[in-house]
Design an enzyme around this catalytic site. Structure first.
Site, PDB file in Angstrom:
ATOM      1  N   HIS A 324       0.804  -1.222   0.000  1.00 12.77           N
ATOM      2  CA  HIS A 324       0.000   0.000   0.000  1.00 12.77           C
ATOM      3  C   HIS A 324       0.836   1.271   0.000  1.00 12.77           C
ATOM      4  O   HIS A 324       0.355   2.321  -0.445  1.00 12.77           O
ATOM      5  CB  HIS A 324      -0.947   0.011   1.200  1.00 12.77           C
ATOM      6  N   GLY A 325       2.056   1.218   0.497  1.00 14.10           N
ATOM      7  CA  GLY A 325       2.841   2.441   0.507  1.00 14.10           C
ATOM      8  C   GLY A 325       4.195   2.266   1.149  1.00 14.10           C
ATOM      9  O   GLY A 325       4.443   1.301   1.892  1.00 14.10           O
TER      10      GLY A 325
END
Length: 502
Positions: A324-325
């Site tokens: 996700h990041g």
């Protein structure tokens, strides 16, 4: 180009639809090329210099797929080095664009060198189109994929409804549909139903999600500069973001499915009332369902070993958080959900032999389990949203009431919160809608416009308000909703989807 923008709604969408069906009358392949060109234009609208990265990834993986197929023609073992190199190259590219600055900035102080990698502009949707193609390569290696025309493969990857924020689609979902003549003929019912779903998603995004965005930004923003929120403010900020993310992603998922249905192409469901889940296991069967399926099929199962189940669960969710990041908050969010799943599965092992489901008070137990699951999810979202680990901990400190007289409050009249009672009523109404109302797919379940849709357990209220193409009530309601959404878009044209940053 955003789904909730004037250029998309009034120029790109009608023009692409018209060209697709007009060209499809004479040549299916030309219509596929038209859809691919339109999808590339949709992507390049953001930043034309990012388009070569997408095109290069597509060409590389298409050729790699052919190489894997040919290498394994006589003996699948011969294809192993090819598939390993191809997937390794994909992950290396993803790692450079998404994680190089994060990794080197964390290593620099430890190793005593200046950070050699400057911050890079993340190519839009790179995680989604990379994972989509990794799944394709894995299936080619397992001989699950026949040879496809490059034009169909190009559309499979670039198809604009899913390109930026999912769902992560499987080649078996899209490519066969691009080979059917019926796909290229306009179908009034699909156009009407697709438009209905799109409008519902649009309202979720621009009317509801964006309503809570300023509140979440204000509370988390103050935590980012070291201020501790009081108990009420902390929960208000956390719930505001919880609802913002829910309606933002739910709205995007609806719009993606609705847009695709207008082109007679069915996408898989990616979002199914996750806040109604009564366990974390159930939550991940409802939230970002295509990512959950990808992680299960291409990571959790290959890790193998029933005796390593809990380790594999934790590692899968940890990598899901990293996907996700690039930040420690995402690492901790993934690790937290890994711990949640380990506890959930261990509890199920104990629950089954005890046969507790037959005991009195089962309804109350389900209500408690639903509330506990939702609370755990909200705590996880605090890490997901916070700018840093310290600011996340300040938010959690406020949520347990552990703050002194210096805590700040969001309930003083301001531009963001002009009326505290109205804000609380809005939060309560949104939560009631999330928990009590049927979702979009349940209301239109009669028409089964989705891949992998299960009509079991449709609530009674959903049966009484099911969508009908010949209903004047639905026509008026959707028309009014579209009007409200368009007016809102003109008033707030800068709104963006949260999942676009992943």
């Amino acid at each position: 180009m955003l789904f909730n923008s004037v250029p998309f709604i009034f120029v790109f969408l009608p023009g692409t639809l018209l060209g697709f069906f007009l060209i499809g009358r004479t040549s299916l392949r030309a219509a596929v090329l038209w859809l691919g060109a339109a999808s590339l234009a949709f992507y390049a609208y953001w930043d034309v210099w990012m388009a070569p990265i997408l095109i290069g990834s597509i060409v590389f993986n298409y050729l790699a797929g052919y190489g894997i197929f040919l290498a394994g023609a006589s003996d699948p073992r011969r294809a192993r080095p090819v598939v390993a190199l191809a997937i390794g190259a994909d992950l290396l590219a993803l790692g450079y664009w998404k994680y190089s600055y994060f990794v080197t900035s964390n290593l620099a102080p430890i190793l005593g060198f200046d950070n050699p990698v400057a911050g890079t502009v993340l190519p839009l949707g790179i995680s989604f189109f990379t994972f989509t193609q990794i799944a394709y390569l894995a299936d080619v290696y397992q001989r699950k994929v026949p040879a496809y025309q490059f034009s169909r493969y190009f559309v499979f990857v670039t198809y604009f409804p899913h390109l930026i924020a999912g769902p992560i689609i499987h080649h078996g979902n899209i490519m066969p549909q691009l080979g059917r003549k019926v796909t290229f003929r306009p179908r009034p019912r699909n156009l009407a139903l697709g438009l209905t779903i799109f409008v519902v998603g649009l309202v979720k995004k621009v009317v509801i999600a964006d309503l809570f965005a300023p509140v979440a930004s204000m509370v988390f923003g103050r935590a980012a500069i070291g201020l501790v929120p009081n108990f009420g403010t902390a929960w208000t900020g956390a719930l505001a973001y919880t609802l913002q993310l829910y309606f933002d992603f739910s709205g995007y998922s609806d719009m993606a499915v609705g847009l695709s249905l207008m082109f007679n192409i069915l996408l898989p469901i990616n979002f199914f009332s996750p806040y109604k889940a009564r366990s974390i296991v159930d939550f991940w069967r409802r939230w970002h369902m295509s990512l959950s399926s990808f992680l299960r099929d291409y990571l959790y199962i290959p890790l193998g070993g029933r005796n390593r189940r809990y380790r594999n669960l934790f590692l899968t969710m940890l990598l899901g958080g990293i996907w996700h990041g690039a930040g420690w908050t995402y690492v901790l969010w993934g690790a937290l959900h890994g711990v949640y799943l380990v506890i959930n599965h261990a509890f199920r092992v104990l629950w089954h032999p005890l046969n507790l489901t037959s005991l009195p008070g089962r309804s109350a137990a389900l209500l408690v389990s639903g509330g506990l699951t939702f609370t755990c999810v909200v705590v996880g979202w605090v890490f997901f949203r916070a700018d840093s680990v310290p600011s996340a901990l300040l938010m959690l400190r406020g949520m347990v009431g552990a703050c002194d007289a210096g805590c700040f409050t969001a309930f003083e009249p301001s531009e963001v919160v002009p009326n505290a009672k109205v804000l609380l009523a809005q939060l309560a109404a949104a939560l009631a809608a999330v928990w009590l109302l049927p979702n979009t797919y349940q209301i239109i379940s009669t028409y089964r416009p989705f891949r992998g849709f299960d009509t079991d357990a449709i609530p009674t209220i959903a049966r009484s308000i099911r969508w009908r193409p010949d209903s004047w009530i639905w026509t008026i309601a959707i028309g009014a909703a579209a009007g409200i959404a368009i007016v809102t878009i003109f008033a707030n044209p800068a709104s963006e989807f949260l999942y676009f940053q992943f």
